[in-house]
Design a protein around this motif. Structure first.
Motif, PDB file in Angstrom:
ATOM      1  N   LEU A 122      17.071 -37.875  18.802  1.00  0.00           N
ATOM      2  CA  LEU A 122      17.585 -39.079  19.463  1.00  0.00           C
ATOM      3  C   LEU A 122      16.526 -40.174  19.425  1.00  0.00           C
ATOM      4  N   SER A 123      15.292 -39.837  19.758  1.00  0.00           N
ATOM      5  CA  SER A 123      14.194 -40.818  19.728  1.00  0.00           C
ATOM      6  C   SER A 123      14.021 -41.412  18.338  1.00  0.00           C
TER       7      SER A 123
ATOM      8  N   VAL B  91      24.163 -45.628  18.568  1.00  0.00           N
ATOM      9  CA  VAL B  91      23.744 -44.256  18.323  1.00  0.00           C
ATOM     10  C   VAL B  91      24.576 -43.377  19.247  1.00  0.00           C
ATOM     11  N   ALA B  92      25.376 -42.506  18.663  1.00  0.00           N
ATOM     12  CA  ALA B  92      26.256 -41.634  19.439  1.00  0.00           C
ATOM     13  C   ALA B  92      25.706 -40.214  19.439  1.00  0.00           C
TER      14      ALA B  92
ATOM     15  N   CYS C 248      22.094 -33.161  29.671  1.00  0.00           N
ATOM     16  CA  CYS C 248      20.893 -33.935  29.370  1.00  0.00           C
ATOM     17  C   CYS C 248      19.807 -33.480  30.329  1.00  0.00           C
ATOM     18  N   ASP C 249      18.623 -33.193  29.785  1.00  0.00           N
ATOM     19  CA  ASP C 249      17.504 -32.811  30.646  1.00  0.00           C
ATOM     20  C   ASP C 249      16.492 -33.952  30.680  1.00  0.00           C
ATOM     21  N   CYS C 250      15.334 -33.706  31.270  1.00  0.00           N
ATOM     22  CA  CYS C 250      14.313 -34.749  31.410  1.00  0.00           C
ATOM     23  C   CYS C 250      13.784 -35.237  30.069  1.00  0.00           C
ATOM     24  N   ALA C 251      13.768 -34.379  29.062  1.00  0.00           N
ATOM     25  CA  ALA C 251      13.321 -34.815  27.739  1.00  0.00           C
ATOM     26  C   ALA C 251      14.282 -35.857  27.170  1.00  0.00           C
ATOM     27  N   GLY C 252      15.559 -35.642  27.346  1.00  0.00           N
ATOM     28  CA  GLY C 252      16.559 -36.619  26.908  1.00  0.00           C
ATOM     29  C   GLY C 252      16.450 -37.907  27.691  1.00  0.00           C
TER      30      GLY C 252
END
Length: 113
Positions: free
Chosen positions: A40-41, A26-27, A65-69
């Motif tokens: 992404l999830s 997964v890119a 990228c943040d904490c959700a990522g």
């Protein structure tokens, strides 16, 4: 034989998934944040449920990228572990992403290459 699926696209984020020989990559491209991390999830969930032996996340073109990522990656790692699937993240090169991984010590938790 492999297949490629574009699972999401916006001005700030794109996501593709390629499967070949039991391995799904997964890119992610662009910004992985609160808005894009559900995509992404979902892509990682599909990879696991489709029976991949290995799931790799290509972060080489992620600029932010943040904490959700980060949570999406950690949750995927847990799902893979529970399903007996090898999981890894490779290619984080953005200074912002690398700093997040270092500060949160996720480099020691996730298999980051």
């Amino acid at each position: 034989m492999g297949s490629e699926l574009w699972t999401g696209s916006s001005e700030r984020f794109r996501l593709s998934s390629v499967t070949a020989c039991g391995r799904t990559t997964v890119a992610a491209i662009g910004e992985v944040d609160l808005d894009s991390s559900p995509q992404l999830s979902a892509a990682l969930d599909v990879a696991v449920s489709d029976g991949a032996d290995r799931v790799d996340v290509d972060f080489s073109r992620v600029t932010f990228c943040d904490c959700a990522g980060l949570n999406a990656l950690l949750a995927a790692r847990c799902r893979c572990w529970g399903a007996g699937v090898v999981f890894g993240v490779f290619g984080p090169v953005s200074p912002v992403v690398l700093r997040l991984f270092r500060v949160t010590e996720v480099i020691e938790t996730l298999p980051v290459r």
